[in-house]
Write a protein that holds these residues in place. Structure first.
Motif, PDB file in Angstrom:
ATOM      1  N   SER A   1       0.712  -1.041  -0.108  1.00 16.99           N
ATOM      2  CA  SER A   1      -0.038   0.020  -0.183  1.00 16.99           C
ATOM      3  C   SER A   1       0.858   1.147  -0.037  1.00 16.99           C
ATOM      4  O   SER A   1       2.092   1.384   0.277  1.00 16.99           O
ATOM      5  CB  SER A   1      -0.699   0.102   1.096  1.00 16.99           C
ATOM      6  OG  SER A   1      -0.135   0.120   2.579  1.00 16.99           O
TER       7      SER A   1
ATOM      8  N   ASN B   1       0.724  -2.124  -5.160  1.00 16.25           N
ATOM      9  CA  ASN B   1      -0.572  -1.522  -5.086  1.00 16.25           C
ATOM     10  C   ASN B   1      -0.423  -0.238  -4.412  1.00 16.25           C
ATOM     11  O   ASN B   1       0.172  -0.023  -3.172  1.00 16.25           O
ATOM     12  CB  ASN B   1      -1.439  -2.417  -3.793  1.00 16.25           C
ATOM     13  CG  ASN B   1      -2.647  -1.812  -3.359  1.00 16.25           C
ATOM     14  OD1 ASN B   1      -3.096  -0.802  -3.966  1.00 16.25           O
ATOM     15  ND2 ASN B   1      -3.527  -2.604  -2.699  1.00 16.25           N
TER      16      ASN B   1
ATOM     17  N   THR C   1      -2.094  -2.881  -9.086  1.00 17.32           N
ATOM     18  CA  THR C   1      -3.249  -2.314  -8.820  1.00 17.32           C
ATOM     19  C   THR C   1      -3.097  -0.760  -8.382  1.00 17.32           C
ATOM     20  O   THR C   1      -2.293  -0.149  -7.352  1.00 17.32           O
ATOM     21  CB  THR C   1      -3.716  -2.945  -7.425  1.00 17.32           C
ATOM     22  OG1 THR C   1      -3.878  -4.332  -7.449  1.00 17.32           O
ATOM     23  CG2 THR C   1      -5.239  -2.252  -6.937  1.00 17.32           C
TER      24      THR C   1
END
Length: 356
Positions: free
Chosen positions: A300, A326, A346
């Motif tokens: 993240s 991501n 992502t």
């Protein structure tokens, strides 16, 4: 009543622990005191050094204690272009400010081929070749280390000497190093709470041929400006397991980078890494570059401006493989060239994308 008594005991133990957590607290077996050109090293009430040489006072205090015993350097001073050596089992607390010079190829403070050395506290200034230098250590513990330097490399584990195992660091705070804040080679078993680097010439944290590592935070501000280095860099087979695979064994909870050069850089057959979160802004080179690395998972985070996020590869190593990213990317581009084997993106944010 028993519960109340237990609570009192717990509180008392916590208070005792807090007192012991201060540099030089309690009853160290040896101390170094003084100032200017007058220093005294004392062991058990007896002087083991008295004179004008700050380094000699520190070394005499260290040499006077046995394994499991502690030296507290309460005095501030300068050791010049010299080296302090810590042998196995000894606990070294630098409570004063130790100013150091540059001794080519050597550390201002060294511990090599040792077990169970602890440096719970240290404040260092100056321009060393290496501030702290290690090799062949087992169960090395570095605590709250503050190094406000005017050049040099702050903490170095040697490349060509014996390997290390079970190295622990608490909070490493480095400003002004000309080279890296922390550079590791050849460590199996590394834990770090945080590396905080500001105005550092090369890397904040550079891991090389290191495995089974967990780092909570790498935080870089103006790190590696104008270079190919990064706030957090892995190189030279970092994260490659003993059997040659790249099963995840390096865990980085968070990387923060502002300005400077690259933010995150993985290169030269490294990998086996999971990065929990990144917060990167205005990096002067790639925000993230993953080049010839294997099994890299960035779970993240966000990238805001600065250089591009890129997956790349050079021909002299096997192609980049098994990459999962991501991210929210704004104000910069995302590019994959050449295509990795098994890359998974992502992405959110407004960053332009050219991916496979």
């Amino acid at each position: 009543m028993a519960q109340f008594t237990l609570s009192l005991l717990t509180a008392a133990l916590a208070l005792a622990s807090a007192v012991q957590a201060q540099c030089g607290s309690g009853s160290p077996q040896a101390t170094v005191t003084g100032s200017g050109n007058s220093f005294t090293a004392t062991k058990g009430g007896s002087n083991v050094y008295s004179g004008s040489d700050y380094r000699a006072a520190i070394q005499a205090a260290l040499d006077s204690i046995s394994s499991g015993q502690r030296v507290a350097v309460m005095a501030s001073g300068s050791i010049g272009a010299n080296t302090i050596t810590i042998s196995s089992g000894k606990i070294f607390e630098g409570c004063g400010t130790i100013n150091v010079g540059n001794k080519a190829g050597r550390g201002a403070i060294e511990s090599t081929n040792t077990n169970d050395v602890q440096i719970p506290y240290l404040t260092m200034t100056g321009n060393p070749y290496f501030g702290l230098r290690f090799s062949g250590t087992k169960n090395l513990s570095l605590g709250k280390i503050t190094m406000n330097l005017s050049g040099g490399l702050a903490i170095r584990f040697d490349r060509d000497l014996a390997a290390n195992s079970n190295v622990n660091m608490d909070v490493i705070n480095v400003t002004g190093a000309g080279s890296h804040a922390v550079e590791t080679w050849n460590i199996d078993g590394l834990t770090i709470n945080s590396v905080i680097a500001k105005d550092v010439g090369e890397c904040g944290l550079l891991l090389q041929n290191t495995r089974n590592a967990h780092v909570k935070l790498v935080d870089g501000n103006n790190v590696a400006a104008g270079t190919g280095y990064a706030t957090f860099r892995m190189a030279n087979n970092n994260g490659q397991n003993a059997n040659g695979d790249y099963k995840t064994n390096v865990y980085i909870d968070k990387v923060v980078s502002r300005g400077g050069g690259r933010g995150v850089f993985c290169v030269s057959q490294s990998g086996g890494v999971e990065i929990g979160n990144v917060d990167l802004a205005n990096n002067g080179n790639n925000a993230i570059l993953i080049e010839n690395c294997y099994n890299v998972n960035i779970k993240s985070g966000k990238v805001n401006g600065g250089g591009e996020v890129r997956i790349s590869a050079r021909t002299e190593f096997p192609n980049t493989k098994d990459i999962n990213i991501n991210l929210q990317v704004d104000g910069t581009t995302v590019r994959e060239s050449p295509c990795a084997d098994n890359s998974n993106w992502t992405l959110t944010g407004n960053g332009q994308r050219n991916i496979c």
